[in-house]
Design an enzyme around this catalytic site. Structure first.
Site, PDB file in Angstrom:
ATOM      1  CE1 TYR A   1     -11.330   5.834  -0.508  1.00 41.89           C
ATOM      2  CE2 TYR A   1     -13.333   5.510   0.759  1.00 41.89           C
ATOM      3  CZ  TYR A   1     -11.975   5.319   0.595  1.00 41.89           C
ATOM      4  OH  TYR A   1     -11.254   4.633   1.531  1.00 41.89           O
TER       5      TYR A   1
ATOM      6  NE  ARG B   1      -3.413   2.256   2.887  1.00 45.23           N
ATOM      7  CZ  ARG B   1      -4.263   2.396   3.897  1.00 45.23           C
ATOM      8  NH1 ARG B   1      -4.452   1.394   4.736  1.00 45.23           N
ATOM      9  NH2 ARG B   1      -4.948   3.498   4.066  1.00 45.23           N
TER      10      ARG B   1
ATOM     11  CG  ASN C   1     -10.139  -1.961  -0.329  1.00 45.82           C
ATOM     12  OD1 ASN C   1     -11.234  -1.908  -0.883  1.00 45.82           O
ATOM     13  ND2 ASN C   1      -9.863  -1.288   0.782  1.00 45.82           N
TER      14      ASN C   1
ATOM     15  CG  HIS D   1     -13.942   3.083  -2.074  1.00 49.07           C
ATOM     16  ND1 HIS D   1     -12.638   2.759  -1.793  1.00 49.07           N
ATOM     17  CD2 HIS D   1     -14.661   2.661  -1.005  1.00 49.07           C
ATOM     18  CE1 HIS D   1     -12.565   2.181  -0.607  1.00 49.07           C
ATOM     19  NE2 HIS D   1     -13.786   2.100  -0.113  1.00 49.07           N
TER      20      HIS D   1
ATOM     21  CB  CYS E   1     -17.624  -0.922   0.779  1.00 46.33           C
ATOM     22  SG  CYS E   1     -16.699   0.587   1.082  1.00 46.33           S
TER      23      CYS E   1
HETATM   24  C1  G6P Z   1     -12.254   2.944   4.254  1.00 50.35           C
HETATM   25  C2  G6P Z   1     -12.488   2.041   3.090  1.00 50.35           C
HETATM   26  C3  G6P Z   1     -11.761   0.785   3.168  1.00 50.35           C
HETATM   27  C4  G6P Z   1     -10.317   1.015   3.508  1.00 50.35           C
HETATM   28  C5  G6P Z   1     -10.202   1.796   4.776  1.00 50.35           C
HETATM   29  C6  G6P Z   1      -8.768   2.204   5.053  1.00 50.35           C
HETATM   30  O1  G6P Z   1     -13.124   2.829   5.210  1.00 50.35           O
HETATM   31  O2  G6P Z   1     -13.825   1.825   2.830  1.00 50.35           O
HETATM   32  O3  G6P Z   1     -11.853   0.135   1.939  1.00 50.35           O
HETATM   33  O4  G6P Z   1      -9.652  -0.212   3.661  1.00 50.35           O
HETATM   34  O5  G6P Z   1     -10.954   2.931   4.758  1.00 50.35           O
HETATM   35  O6  G6P Z   1      -8.620   2.661   6.351  1.00 50.35           O
HETATM   36  P1  G6P Z   1      -7.208   2.819   7.025  1.00 50.35           P
HETATM   37  O7  G6P Z   1      -7.468   3.158   8.431  1.00 50.35           O
HETATM   38  O8  G6P Z   1      -6.507   1.496   6.823  1.00 50.35           O
HETATM   39  O9  G6P Z   1      -6.534   3.895   6.258  1.00 50.35           O
END
Ligand code: G6P
Length: 440
Positions: free
Chosen positions: A255, A96, A150, A201, A171
């Site tokens: 998003y 990531r 994801n 998203h 989601c």
């Molecule tokens: C959101 C999205 C998820 C994602 C997450 C990341 O809620 O819907 O798809 O994985 O945020 O959150 P984080 O705390 O890991 O940045």
């Protein structure tokens, strides 16, 4: 009806797993869980053991008798499973962070599900997902796959197109939106009927009903007054331009800021990357703290700290979906499923994120009023990006990959794209064997 359920969680070493466990335990009277299989890979061994310890303590606290198994081998976990939850991160957090940093380096938004990062994540994740699905077809053909991995929309599209597995993509964004709306209306969540539609998203709330009235305009004015409770924690706070929101007649999910306000977000991301770090880097530090809490032998519930994560409430979607399928509850939920005519202007067989009635036979998507033409064009464009990305991820076809990326409004094109794509593949080779031939 079965009175003993076997659940397998793929990527169970995730710091989010205690949420899922909490959600399952809350539904102990609805879901007779007999076995919980926590699956991860060698790199996640230590984490999944810590999660298993906390899981056992959480179960004991509830006085329940659920067998908890930990394994690095998916097959025994999948054998005769009733529900499989997929929540792994291919390439772990390092993947990531690489996506975020490479995108920023080439002047693009660095995000795990959008733009170049979303494409890279899909290319790492889809081949592994299809492997899991092939195993499911053999070992638990009747099981439901609940996908959180994801980019959830594209992963669901790949599963629906390339496998026979019964799958629903999930989601937490619509869950957060629904909770935010309830808070603004000062009412209970279950008293709000919200209809959303779009892609993962990439959704808009189309209707918000409460006590016989459509409250959409009211919610828009609340958001514009600064009370935007509909945003997940991973998206930096930002104000929507009032003319955009007032004239839309719909409420975009958070998003969509990446598309409607890309320059502003880009600036914010660059500042963050130079400051406390990209979101992936911030999350890495948070994860360390979370696992220190999970390790504590006295800890026997989900810690509050987990609520600072963007994926907050994901378990509500997962566990309610399981319960709704198992009990044929016919709850309205917002899920990724086959369009089947719900959104006019998109193919019937593509994956969309829409409000659906959840039955024991799966989601029945609710038809949505036609989108205004400009928004429909945007959705169609993104659907084409998603479909081409899925095919590129499956085949390793570079031409298809480029055609996909050129469509995406937050991806830069030309020689920048060539360089960014080459670096993405080179840095991800272990997870993108389908593109190995591109590296000289
Ligand atoms: C959101 C999205 C998820 C994602 C997450 C990341 O809620 O819907 O798809 O994985 O945020 O959150 P984080 O705390 O890991 O940045």
């Amino acid at each position: 009806m079965k009175d003993y359920l076997k659940i397998a969680v793929i990527g169970a070493g995730s710091s989010y797993t205690p949420e899922l466990i909490e959600g399952l335990l809350k539904r102990k009277h609805e879901l007779p869980i007999g076995e919980l299989w926590l699956v991860d890979i060698e790199e996640g061994k230590e984490k999944v053991e810590i999660i298993a310890g906390l899981t056992r303590r959480m179960i004991a606290r509830e006085g329940l008798d659920i067998k908890v198994e930990v394994t690095l081998d998916r097959k025994p976990a999948l054998k005769d499973a009733d529900f499989v939850c997929s929540q792994f991160r291919a390439g772990c957090l390092e993947g990531r962070i690489r996506d975020e940093r490479i995108s920023l380096k080439y002047g693009m938004i660095g995000q795990e599900t959008n733009g170049l990062g979303g494409f890279a994540n899909a290319c790492r994740t889809i081949p592994i997902t299809l492997e899991i699905c092939r195993e499911m077809e053999e070992l638990c053909p009747e099981a439901w796959l609940l996908n959180f991995t994801n980019p959830s929309g594209m992963v669901t599209e790949a599963i629906l197109r390339h496998t026979k597995v019964k799958a629903v993509g999930l989601c937490n964004v619509p869950v957060i939106m629904q909770k935010g709306v309830a808070k603004l209306l000062d009412t209970e969540e279950q008293d709000v009927i919200m209809q959303v539609a779009g892609l993962n998203h990439f959704i808009w709330a189309r209707q918000i009903l409460h006590e016989g009235q459509d409250k959409l305009k009211h919610i828009v004015s609340e958001i514009l007054s600064g009370k935007d409770y509909l945003v997940p924690k991973n998206i930096p706070p930002f104000a929507w331009p009032s003319d955009l929101l007032e004239n839309m007649g719909m409420i975009p999910c958070a998003y969509l800021r990446y598309y409607y306000m890309s320059e502003d977000i880009m600036k914010q991301e660059l500042e963050e990357a130079d400051g406390e770090g990209t979101r992936g880097e911030v999350v890495k530090a948070m994860e360390k703290r979370l696992f220190d809490i999970y390790k504590n032998p006295e800890q026997n519930e989900k810690p509050r700290e987990l609520e600072k994560r963007g994926g907050q409430y994901y378990s509500e979607a997962a566990c309610e979906l399981m319960s709704s399928i198992y009990n044929d509850k016919r709850t309205i939920m917002h899920v990724n499923t086959r369009n089947n005519g719900a959104i006019a202007g998109l193919p019937d067989d593509c994956a969309v994120e829409v409000s659906s009635v959840i039955t024991k036979s799966g989601p029945l998507p609710l038809n949505v009023a036609p989108f205004p033409n400009d928004t429909l064009c945007l959705i169609q464009l993104m659907k084409e990006f998603e479909s081409l990305t899925v095919e590129a991820a499956v085949t390793g076809n570079l031409n298809m990959a480029k055609r996909a990326l050129i469509l995406n409004p937050i991806v830069n094109t030309g020689s920048i794209l060539d360089q960014a794509l080459e670096e993405t593949v080179r840095e991800n080779l272990d997870y993108m064997p389908q593109f190995r031939h591109l590296i000289k």
